[in-house]
Write an enzyme that holds these catalytic residues in place. Structure first.
Site, PDB file in Angstrom:
ATOM      1  CB  THR A 155     -16.248   1.534   6.350  1.00 38.60           C
ATOM      2  OG1 THR A 155     -15.404   0.463   5.248  1.00 38.60           O
ATOM      3  CG2 THR A 155     -15.070   0.420   7.400  1.00 38.60           C
ATOM      4  CB  SER A 161     -13.035  -7.734   5.278  1.00 35.12           C
ATOM      5  OG  SER A 161     -11.906  -6.857   5.293  1.00 35.12           O
ATOM      6  CG  PHE A 263     -20.482  -5.820  -2.612  1.00 34.20           C
ATOM      7  CD1 PHE A 263     -19.648  -5.038  -1.455  1.00 34.20           C
ATOM      8  CD2 PHE A 263     -21.010  -6.966  -2.132  1.00 34.20           C
ATOM      9  CE1 PHE A 263     -20.054  -5.852  -0.664  1.00 34.20           C
ATOM     10  CE2 PHE A 263     -20.683  -7.360  -1.372  1.00 34.20           C
ATOM     11  CZ  PHE A 263     -20.284  -6.545  -0.033  1.00 34.20           C
ATOM     12  CG  LEU A 266     -17.613  -0.527  -2.265  1.00 36.57           C
ATOM     13  CD1 LEU A 266     -17.343  -2.213  -1.584  1.00 36.57           C
ATOM     14  CD2 LEU A 266     -16.707  -0.085  -2.265  1.00 36.57           C
ATOM     15  CB  ALA A 269     -14.664   2.830  -5.576  1.00 38.39           C
ATOM     16  NE  ARG A 270     -14.165  -4.003  -3.895  1.00 39.70           N
ATOM     17  CZ  ARG A 270     -14.852  -4.892  -3.260  1.00 39.70           C
ATOM     18  NH1 ARG A 270     -15.291  -5.475  -4.186  1.00 39.70           N
ATOM     19  NH2 ARG A 270     -14.608  -4.717  -1.704  1.00 39.70           N
ATOM     20  N   GLY A 367      18.754   8.265   2.258  1.00 40.72           N
ATOM     21  CA  GLY A 367      18.541   9.492   3.081  1.00 40.72           C
ATOM     22  C   GLY A 367      17.963  10.057   2.341  1.00 40.72           C
ATOM     23  CD  GLU A 390     -13.146   1.884  -2.022  1.00 42.82           C
ATOM     24  OE1 GLU A 390     -13.578   1.131  -2.157  1.00 42.82           O
ATOM     25  OE2 GLU A 390     -13.240   2.527  -2.112  1.00 42.82           O
ATOM     26  CB  THR A 392      -8.067  -6.637   3.119  1.00 46.25           C
ATOM     27  OG1 THR A 392      -8.945  -8.050   2.398  1.00 46.25           O
ATOM     28  CG2 THR A 392      -8.092  -5.873   4.353  1.00 46.25           C
TER      29      THR A 392
HETATM   30  P1  TGC Z   1     -21.807 -12.145  -1.477  1.00 46.27           P
HETATM   31  O1  TGC Z   1     -22.858 -13.100  -0.708  1.00 46.27           O
HETATM   32  O2  TGC Z   1     -20.658 -12.642  -2.647  1.00 46.27           O
HETATM   33  O3  TGC Z   1     -22.631 -11.303  -1.968  1.00 46.27           O
HETATM   34  C1  TGC Z   1     -24.038 -10.293  -1.330  1.00 46.27           C
HETATM   35  C2  TGC Z   1     -24.465  -9.005  -2.809  1.00 46.27           C
HETATM   36  O4  TGC Z   1     -23.857  -9.324  -3.164  1.00 46.27           O
HETATM   37  C3  TGC Z   1     -23.476  -8.722  -4.519  1.00 46.27           C
HETATM   38  N1  TGC Z   1     -22.629  -8.747  -5.088  1.00 46.27           N
HETATM   39  C4  TGC Z   1     -21.890  -7.476  -5.970  1.00 46.27           C
HETATM   40  N2  TGC Z   1     -22.412  -7.275  -7.001  1.00 46.27           N
HETATM   41  C5  TGC Z   1     -22.784  -6.372  -7.766  1.00 46.27           C
HETATM   42  N3  TGC Z   1     -20.770  -6.651  -7.528  1.00 46.27           N
HETATM   43  C6  TGC Z   1     -19.926  -6.820  -7.177  1.00 46.27           C
HETATM   44  N4  TGC Z   1     -18.478  -6.924  -6.687  1.00 46.27           N
HETATM   45  C7  TGC Z   1     -20.858  -8.250  -6.111  1.00 46.27           C
HETATM   46  N5  TGC Z   1     -20.457  -9.013  -4.650  1.00 46.27           N
HETATM   47  C8  TGC Z   1     -21.277  -9.692  -4.483  1.00 46.27           C
HETATM   48  C9  TGC Z   1     -23.928 -10.733  -4.709  1.00 46.27           C
HETATM   49  O5  TGC Z   1     -24.370 -11.292  -5.876  1.00 46.27           O
HETATM   50  C10 TGC Z   1     -24.895 -10.845  -3.373  1.00 46.27           C
HETATM   51  O6  TGC Z   1     -26.382 -10.572  -4.159  1.00 46.27           O
HETATM   52  P2  TGC Z   1     -27.324 -10.678  -4.050  1.00 46.27           P
HETATM   53  O7  TGC Z   1     -28.541  -9.857  -5.094  1.00 46.27           O
HETATM   54  O8  TGC Z   1     -27.535 -11.770  -4.238  1.00 46.27           O
HETATM   55  O9  TGC Z   1     -28.382 -10.823  -2.345  1.00 46.27           O
HETATM   56  O10 TGC Z   1     -21.431 -11.064  -0.013  1.00 46.27           O
HETATM   57  P3  TGC Z   1     -20.575 -11.625   1.028  1.00 46.27           P
HETATM   58  O11 TGC Z   1     -21.186 -10.687   2.036  1.00 46.27           O
HETATM   59  O12 TGC Z   1     -20.153 -13.030   0.695  1.00 46.27           O
HETATM   60  O13 TGC Z   1     -18.881 -10.920   0.518  1.00 46.27           O
HETATM   61  C11 TGC Z   1     -17.911 -11.291   0.568  1.00 46.27           C
HETATM   62  C12 TGC Z   1     -17.175 -10.577   0.353  1.00 46.27           C
HETATM   63  C13 TGC Z   1     -16.100 -10.283   1.853  1.00 46.27           C
HETATM   64  C14 TGC Z   1     -16.809 -10.800  -0.820  1.00 46.27           C
HETATM   65  C15 TGC Z   1     -17.658  -8.841   0.352  1.00 46.27           C
HETATM   66  O14 TGC Z   1     -18.360  -8.877   1.836  1.00 46.27           O
HETATM   67  C16 TGC Z   1     -16.246  -8.007   0.678  1.00 46.27           C
HETATM   68  O15 TGC Z   1     -15.964  -7.116  -0.416  1.00 46.27           O
HETATM   69  N6  TGC Z   1     -15.967  -7.242   1.020  1.00 46.27           N
HETATM   70  C17 TGC Z   1     -15.274  -6.549   1.239  1.00 46.27           C
HETATM   71  C18 TGC Z   1     -15.995  -4.709   1.875  1.00 46.27           C
HETATM   72  C19 TGC Z   1     -15.351  -3.470   0.869  1.00 46.27           C
HETATM   73  O16 TGC Z   1     -14.725  -2.951   0.135  1.00 46.27           O
HETATM   74  N7  TGC Z   1     -15.544  -2.317   2.260  1.00 46.27           N
HETATM   75  C20 TGC Z   1     -14.616  -0.927   1.538  1.00 46.27           C
HETATM   76  C21 TGC Z   1     -15.698  -0.186   1.695  1.00 46.27           C
HETATM   77  S1  TGC Z   1     -15.407   1.359   0.742  1.00 46.27           S
HETATM   78  C22 TGC Z   1     -15.299   2.558   2.208  1.00 46.27           C
HETATM   79  O17 TGC Z   1     -16.038   2.140   3.242  1.00 46.27           O
HETATM   80  C23 TGC Z   1     -15.034   3.708   1.906  1.00 46.27           C
HETATM   81  S2  TGC Z   1     -13.208   4.092   1.470  1.00 46.27           S
HETATM   82  C24 TGC Z   1     -12.862   4.905   0.389  1.00 46.27           C
HETATM   83  C25 TGC Z   1     -13.628   6.025   1.894  1.00 46.27           C
HETATM   84  O18 TGC Z   1     -14.263   6.590   1.681  1.00 46.27           O
HETATM   85  O19 TGC Z   1     -12.347   6.873   1.494  1.00 46.27           O
END
Ligand code: TGC
Length: 411
Positions: A155, A161, A263, A266, A269-270, A367, A390, A392
């Site tokens: 992040t 996101s 991902f 993730l 973790a999720r 309270g 992980e 929203t």
């Molecule tokens: P998209 O085009 O859907 O996918 C890009 C590539 O990733 C692959 N993919 C996955 N692979 C495995 N598991 C999954 N769940 C996957 N989801 C997607 C997909 O197949 C593709 O692969 P390739 O080989 O074809 O390139 O990507 P997008 O950019 O359209 O995705 C949109 C979205 C919103 C779903 C995605 O960006 C997302 O999940 N966003 C949320 C990000 C998130 O959860 N961030 C939290 C990070 S955790 C953190 O920073 C620390 S928290 C814990 C701490 O340190 O305290």
């Protein structure tokens, strides 16, 4: 003849009451009967740890905004760091066992479960899945033991996101096989970064997103804990800056091309969060139930009032449903058939319901519920972070929306 109120449970007419049917106030459905003896034993071990090592001190850690680093080796000894991973000193337990551990730890506090998630599901999974043999040998055994803390830097201040918009870049430093890398950029909300012995950093390269291992003390790296948090206070999240950080070629994770790399981690973790949130909910419910049975108002226990009973029942129904959902997810994961949209459904539902349960539990405490003497408001505040990281609620809603309609609505 005795009235219904005077009868014991065993004396009541109707079906015979078996031991299984009396599984306790948190398990009306007897979900425990769906667990194996090994799973129950593991859960009890982690539950005991939570009772002895987390619950007695958590209110103080939370108030003082302290993450107890001394717990790291103890959690390693408990066998919950990278517990679903095989080899390299990792416990190699099942997905359900990992989920049960997450649930018990989060009954203590989301901050402690978050450490276990970041260490095992994110940092260790990244190395285990995408690392070279040398990288795995170097880091995983010490991380499993809690001797080395890892963090997972994905992040960014302006890319939460949407990690595809990341601005952190890694450029080749020289040419040929010996060429290293220069890393520049910033990350935010990175758990345990200031205490980490190794950072897993995701950065944009000419070939798309790649992962790098950055050991502690590498010049040009700074990690600054974020202050004045109103949630997840017994935990550390940092701003991290990379300023011309020079890395050797061995820093690159050889696997994990593109966003599929982070991902994949993730997903792990999720998955753990779907279980963990139910631990926070259960602890909130149990605190409210116990309080309502002791606390007298208008001459009788709060638990004897219809409004209180309705609150308790609504909480319990959601906890039982959410726990059953988590267990189903775990069985799918152990069978190797789990899909990301299933994880999204469970993370979305269970955290959303856990927050509702924790808030409702607080109302029964009146309270007194706003003090650190009781857990529900602390859980509710923590769960605001859990619903945000992980993925929203909105991200998981749109992942499911894309799945059921075939139409992406992210942008
Ligand atoms: P998209 O085009 O859907 O996918 C890009 C590539 O990733 C692959 N993919 C996955 N692979 C495995 N598991 C999954 N769940 C996957 N989801 C997607 C997909 O197949 C593709 O692969 P390739 O080989 O074809 O390139 O990507 P997008 O950019 O359209 O995705 C949109 C979205 C919103 C779903 C995605 O960006 C997302 O999940 N966003 C949320 C990000 C998130 O959860 N961030 C939290 C990070 S955790 C953190 O920073 C620390 S928290 C814990 C701490 O340190 O305290």
């Amino acid at each position: 003849m005795k009235t219904g109120e005077e009868m014991t449970r065993e004396e009541m007419p109707g079906e015979e009451v078996t031991g299984e049917a009396m599984a306790g106030p948190s398990d009306v459905l007897d979900l425990d009967s769906l667990l194996s003896a090994d799973e129950l034993e593991l859960r009890q071990k982690v539950r005991d740890f939570t009772e002895q090592r987390i619950k007695p001190d958590i209110a103080g850690w939370y108030e003082d905004a302290v993450f107890p680093l001394e717990l790291a080796p103890e959690l390693g000894e408990l066998g919950v760091l990278g517990m679903h991973l095989e080899g390299y000193g990792c416990p190699g337990r099942s997905a359900v066992e990992y989920g049960l551990a997450a649930m018990e730890l989060e009954a203590g506090d989301s901050g402690i479960r978050t450490f276990v998630s970041v260490q095992g599901s994110l940092a260790m999974t990244a190395i285990h899945t995408w690392g070279s043999e040398e990288q795995k040998e170097e880091w995983l055994p010490r991380m499993a033991a809690g001797e080395v803390i890892g963090c997972f830097a994905l992040t960014e201040p302006t890319a939460g996101s949407d990690p595809a918009a990341m601005a952190t870049v890694a450029q080749r430093d020289g040419s040929g096989d010996d060429a290293g890398w220069v890393l520049n950029g910033a990350k935010r909300w990175i758990g345990l970064a200031s205490a980490a012995g190794v950072m897993v950093v995701w950065a944009m390269t000419d070939d798309g997103v790649r992962g790098f291992l950055v050991p502690a003390g590498t010049p040009g790296v700074t990690a600054t804990p974020i202050k004045q948090k109103l949630s997840m206070r017994a935990s550390i999240q940092c701003d991290v800056a990379f300023d011309g950080v020079r890395l050797g070629p061995e820093a690159l994770l050889p696997g994990g091309f593109g966003l599929r790399g982070p991902f994949t981690c993730l997903n792990e973790a999720r998955y753990g969060i779907a279980w963990g949130a139910m631990g926070a909910a259960r602890d909130s419910y149990e605190a409210a139930l116990a309080y309502s049975q002791d606390r007298l108002q208008f001459g009788k226990p709060l638990a004897g009032y219809q409004l209180t009973q309705e609150k308790l029942v609504n909480m319990l129904v959601e906890i039982q449903k959410g726990t059953l959902l988590a267990l189903h997810l775990g069985r799918l994961k152990d069978a190797g058939t789990i899909r990301p949209e299933q994880i999204s459904l469970a993370k979305l539902n269970n955290v959303r319901e856990a927050i509702a349960v924790a808030r409702e539990a607080r109302t029964i405490l009146g309270g007194n519920g706003i003090t650190g003497d009781y857990s529900p408001l602390r859980h509710a505040a923590n769960l605001e972070s859990v619903r945000t990281y992980e993925g929203t609620d909105e991200v998981h809603t749109l992942i499911l929306g894309r799945h059921i309609t075939g139409l992406g609505a992210f942008h």
